[in-house]
Scaffold this motif. Structure first.
Motif, short mmCIF file in Angstrom:
data_model
loop_
_atom_site.label_atom_id
_atom_site.label_comp_id
_atom_site.label_asym_id
_atom_site.label_seq_id
_atom_site.Cartn_x
_atom_site.Cartn_y
_atom_site.Cartn_z
N VAL A 86 -72.62 16.84 -47.71
CA VAL A 86 -72.57 17.63 -46.48
C VAL A 86 -71.13 18.06 -46.26
CG1 VAL A 86 -72.99 17.59 -43.99
CG2 VAL A 86 -74.51 16.32 -45.52
N HIS A 87 -70.94 19.36 -46.03
CA HIS A 87 -69.59 19.90 -45.83
C HIS A 87 -69.50 20.64 -44.50
CE1 HIS A 87 -69.45 19.37 -50.23
NE2 HIS A 87 -68.15 19.25 -50.05
N MET B 159 -62.74 23.81 -46.44
CA MET B 159 -64.04 23.15 -46.54
C MET B 159 -63.78 21.68 -46.87
SD MET B 159 -66.93 23.89 -49.43
CE MET B 159 -65.96 23.30 -50.80
N GLU B 160 -64.46 20.78 -46.17
CA GLU B 160 -64.29 19.36 -46.49
C GLU B 160 -65.61 18.62 -46.37
OE1 GLU B 160 -62.74 17.13 -42.53
OE2 GLU B 160 -61.27 18.47 -43.46
N GLU B 161 -65.78 17.65 -47.26
CA GLU B 161 -66.97 16.80 -47.22
C GLU B 161 -66.87 15.85 -46.03
OE1 GLU B 161 -69.39 13.61 -50.02
OE2 GLU B 161 -67.80 14.83 -50.90
N VAL B 162 -67.99 15.64 -45.34
CA VAL B 162 -68.02 14.73 -44.19
C VAL B 162 -69.13 13.71 -44.38
CG1 VAL B 162 -67.01 16.38 -42.56
CG2 VAL B 162 -69.48 16.31 -42.85
N GLY C 60 -69.55 28.33 -42.92
CA GLY C 60 -69.52 27.23 -41.95
C GLY C 60 -70.04 25.96 -42.59
N ASN C 61 -70.71 25.14 -41.79
CA ASN C 61 -71.33 23.93 -42.32
C ASN C 61 -72.30 24.31 -43.43
OD1 ASN C 61 -70.03 22.46 -40.26
ND2 ASN C 61 -71.78 22.67 -38.90
N HIS C 62 -72.37 23.50 -44.47
CA HIS C 62 -73.30 23.78 -45.57
C HIS C 62 -73.57 22.52 -46.38
CE1 HIS C 62 -69.25 24.34 -47.19
NE2 HIS C 62 -69.75 23.95 -48.36
#
Length: 147
Positions: A72-73, A80-83, A100-102
């Motif tokens: 989830v990014h 962009m960063e992984e969360v 955006g979120n992806h």
């Protein structure tokens, strides 16, 4: 005996009203607008909307697929960063869209083409998992136009 009737009736009414609102005290999640643009390598992005009609927030904690690893990014500014998780607000939505979120699919196990479908399972902190069929669209698909 009569003096206990009124307090018992009030208590019973309060319990009934509390029970009526219990569904609103939980997240009520649904998914729409899921799709994956046709990948051009062994990586792919996925997009969808998670709506929460309930009165409690939840969190998307992970996504799994037989296709390979999924992360989830979120995109903040241009980065962009992984969360580990993303909030799904009460009476709100969590939107995954281009820019955006992806979802990020890494090391795809097989080649996908337009018309295929990918199954993903969304896992949440409080709610049970949701299984979603994500159709593969053209690499240039735009959900606002449907093309």
């Amino acid at each position: 005996m009569r003096q206990f009737a009124v307090p018992v009736a009030v208590l019973t009414g309060a319990l009934v009203l509390t029970g009526c609102g219990s569904d609103d005290a939980k997240a009520q999640l649904s998914v729409s607008s899921a799709y994956m643009p046709q990948p051009v390598s062994d990586m792919a992005a996925g997009f969808l909307d998670i709506a929460n009609k309930g009165g409690a927030k939840d969190e998307l904690t992970s996504v799994t697929s037989d296709l390979g690893p999924v992360s989830v990014h979120e995109t903040v500014g241009q980065a962009m960063e992984e969360v580990k998780s993303l909030a799904v607000p009460a009476h709100g939505q969590l939107v995954f869209k281009s820019g955006g979120n992806h979802l990020m699919f890494d090391k795809l196990k097989h080649t996908l083409k337009q018309g295929d479908s990918v199954t993903v399972k969304l896992h949440f902190a409080k709610s049970g998992p949701l299984t979603v069929e994500m159709p593969v669209k053209s690499a240039t698909y735009n959900p606002t136009t449907g093309h």
